[in-house]
Design a protein around this motif. Structure first.
Motif, short mmCIF file in Angstrom:
data_model
loop_
_atom_site.label_atom_id
_atom_site.label_comp_id
_atom_site.label_asym_id
_atom_site.label_seq_id
_atom_site.Cartn_x
_atom_site.Cartn_y
_atom_site.Cartn_z
N SER A 12 107.62 -56.18 173.98
CA SER A 12 108.43 -55.20 174.46
C SER A 12 108.23 -53.94 173.48
O SER A 12 107.33 -53.91 172.50
CB SER A 12 109.86 -55.69 174.09
OG SER A 12 110.28 -56.02 172.86
N GLY A 13 109.38 -52.90 173.55
CA GLY A 13 109.25 -51.76 172.61
C GLY A 13 109.00 -51.96 171.26
O GLY A 13 108.30 -51.25 170.60
N ASP A 14 109.54 -53.12 170.55
CA ASP A 14 109.44 -53.27 169.09
C ASP A 14 109.00 -54.74 168.87
O ASP A 14 109.20 -54.90 167.67
CB ASP A 14 110.46 -52.62 168.48
CG ASP A 14 111.72 -53.36 168.76
OD1 ASP A 14 111.67 -54.28 169.80
OD2 ASP A 14 112.88 -53.24 168.21
N GLN A 15 108.40 -55.57 169.53
CA GLN A 15 108.17 -56.68 169.49
C GLN A 15 106.91 -57.11 169.83
O GLN A 15 106.53 -56.56 170.93
CB GLN A 15 109.19 -57.70 169.91
CG GLN A 15 110.44 -57.60 169.44
CD GLN A 15 111.66 -58.60 170.15
OE1 GLN A 15 111.42 -59.78 170.34
NE2 GLN A 15 112.60 -58.18 170.61
N ASN A 16 106.15 -58.16 169.31
CA ASN A 16 105.02 -58.66 169.75
C ASN A 16 105.36 -60.16 170.25
O ASN A 16 106.29 -60.88 169.96
CB ASN A 16 103.87 -58.77 168.64
CG ASN A 16 103.38 -57.43 168.12
OD1 ASN A 16 103.37 -56.65 169.06
ND2 ASN A 16 103.17 -57.49 166.90
N HIS A 17 104.38 -60.66 171.07
CA HIS A 17 104.19 -62.01 171.58
C HIS A 17 104.10 -62.80 170.18
O HIS A 17 103.25 -62.51 169.23
CB HIS A 17 103.29 -62.20 172.76
CG HIS A 17 103.76 -61.75 173.85
ND1 HIS A 17 104.56 -62.29 174.78
CD2 HIS A 17 103.25 -60.65 174.64
CE1 HIS A 17 104.72 -61.91 176.05
NE2 HIS A 17 103.79 -60.60 175.78
N VAL A 18 104.27 -64.04 170.35
CA VAL A 18 104.17 -65.05 169.08
C VAL A 18 102.28 -65.03 169.24
O VAL A 18 101.70 -65.02 170.17
CB VAL A 18 104.61 -66.48 169.49
CG1 VAL A 18 103.89 -67.56 168.50
CG2 VAL A 18 106.02 -66.51 169.59
N PHE A 19 101.95 -64.88 167.88
CA PHE A 19 100.67 -65.03 167.58
C PHE A 19 99.81 -66.07 167.96
O PHE A 19 100.15 -67.19 167.53
CB PHE A 19 100.38 -64.38 166.10
CG PHE A 19 98.77 -64.35 165.91
CD1 PHE A 19 97.91 -63.26 166.47
CD2 PHE A 19 98.19 -65.11 165.06
CE1 PHE A 19 96.67 -63.34 165.93
CE2 PHE A 19 97.12 -65.22 164.72
CZ PHE A 19 96.24 -64.30 165.03
#
Length: 429
Positions: free
Chosen positions: A39-46
């Motif tokens: 999303s705008g300020d989050q990444n998927h779990v690596f």
């Protein structure tokens, strides 16, 4: 990471086997996966690049592995480059690997921070004749996104255009399918967690339960046992949904008289289980449901007998197709006169069994392997026949994970309920 430390002998051995395949005076460089925006300020779990993990055991973003076994400077024959932490990262993201932790995990003595990569690389790369670089060459993958490996290839070729470049993937395609004892044990642990989740849901299922409620029970058991989570998007397909091979909506209510088709598996220490089962919502198969179920079970048992080192993929699937055809005739789904006249290139059984019977399993659920190379001792393969009958709103698939051995295979799921009567007994206990 949730899982306990893995014996680094696994990664030492993997690196030895890989570097033994390199041309003399060659350097190989591996990148971690990207951190993909959610999303705008989050990444998927690596999720780590499976090849980098296979060779190092490092499960952290922004990592680079460099292997140069003939480097004139011994300091740079095996090197890991890691993201250097700071106070801000520690507060906002948490712990990152120290150099001593990375040494213990990987068995690699020389650890540097990522900022040092382009300081060290120019000092050694001109002593290499060939540069091995990696990309995703899984033949199920279609390249569309310019991921980290691709960007690095573009960058390094810009600085070193006269070097001879080679592909690392063909070497790994030969190595990764043959599992060591440690890898088999990690996969066995993933299968064990999957078993416990399946037994848990057998006692939970009843008419009126929603597919997503069952999914919640599965992930509860996974996380409780230090699994990273689902090995792939779980399939909880009740009734007619079972005829959608990759159904993942999991949003319908399970009705009395239906059969639920499950396809799920735990991921543990980056190794995966892959299980399919089919169970009656009300705890009792109808006569017809059990008839179809037992046909699939018979196909599975016959297919398991065919899995052996030296067997060729296409020959195996063709032989399984003959067993499927026989069972479909018994079930009244095919006519023997039509079968006698069928086009061998498009056998009639594929109307009711559209997918392959087996695939390699490992760090990737559909593990990196050649579909043209005969099966080998140490391969882990799924065995997953199915029969899908849309006009009856019924789909049955059964799947176990099999280690191929010279003196008799090992079924890593032989303790997971499989017989129709055993499933009914647990559901009604």
């Amino acid at each position: 990471m949730k899982y306990p430390a893995i014996n680094n002998q696994l990664f030492r051995l993997n690196r030895k086997n890989f570097t033994n395949k390199l041309s003399r005076n060659s350097i190989a460089i591996f990148q971690s996966h990207d951190e993909f925006p959610r999303s705008g300020d989050q990444n998927h779990v690596f999720k780590q690049n499976p090849d980098l993990f296979y060779l190092s055991g490092i499960d952290q973003e922004q990592s680079v592995l460099l292997l140069f076994p003939d480097c004139p400077n011994p300091l740079y024959r095996e090197v890991l480059f890691l993201r250097q932490t700071n106070e801000h990262i520690a507060v906002w993201e948490g712990h990152k690997l120290s150099t001593s932790e990375a040494k213990k995990i990987s068995g690699i003595e020389n650890i540097f921070w990522l900022d040092d990569l382009w300081k060290i690389l120019p000092s050694i790369i001109n002593y290499a004749d060939k540069i091995y670089l990696n990309t995703n060459e899984n033949d199920r993958y279609v390249h569309q996104v310019p991921y980290r490996d691709i960007r690095f290839i573009e960058e390094i070729k810009k600085y070193y255009p006269l070097h001879h470049y080679e592909r690392a993937a063909p070497l790994l395609r030969d190595l990764r399918p043959v599992k060591s004892e440690i890898e088999i044990e990690l996969t066995k642990k993933a299968c064990s967690i999957t078993r416990d989740a399946f037994i848990r849901i057998l006692k939970f299922i009843k008419p009126g339960v929603a597919e997503y409620e069952i999914e919640a029970e599965i992930i509860h058991e996974f996380i409780r046992q230090r699994s990273t989570g689902h090995a792939y998007a779980p399939i909880i397909a009740s009734g007619k949904n079972a005829n959608i091979l990759h159904y993942t909506d999991n949003n319908q209510v399970c009705k009395d008289g239906e059969v639920i088709l499950f396809d799920f598996g735990a991921e543990y220490a980056n190794y995966n289980a892959d299980m399919s089962r089919s169970v009656p919502v009300n705890g009792k198969f109808t006569t017809r449901q059990k008839e179809v179920y037992n046909s699939v079970l018979k196909i599975m048992r016959e297919a398991k007998k065919m899995l052996a080192p030296g067997v060729v993929w296409n020959d195996y699937h063709n032989e399984v197709g003959k067993v499927v055809t026989s069972e479909l005739l018994t079930l009244g789904l095919l006519d023997k006169h039509d079968v006698a006249k069928q086009d061998p290139a498009m056998p009639l059984y594929k109307k009711y069994f559209m997918h392959g019977t087996s695939h390699h399993l490992g760090i990737d659920v559909h593990d990196f392997a050649s579909r043209y190379k005969p099966f080998e001792e140490g391969n882990i393969l799924t065995c997953e026949p199915g029969i899908y009958i849309p006009e009856e709103g019924l789909g049955i698939r059964l799947e176990n994970n099999i280690v191929l051995m010279k003196n008799g295979n090992i079924d890593l799921m032989d303790d997971i309920p499989l017989e129709a009567e055993e499933i009914e007994e647990i559901m009604n206990s």
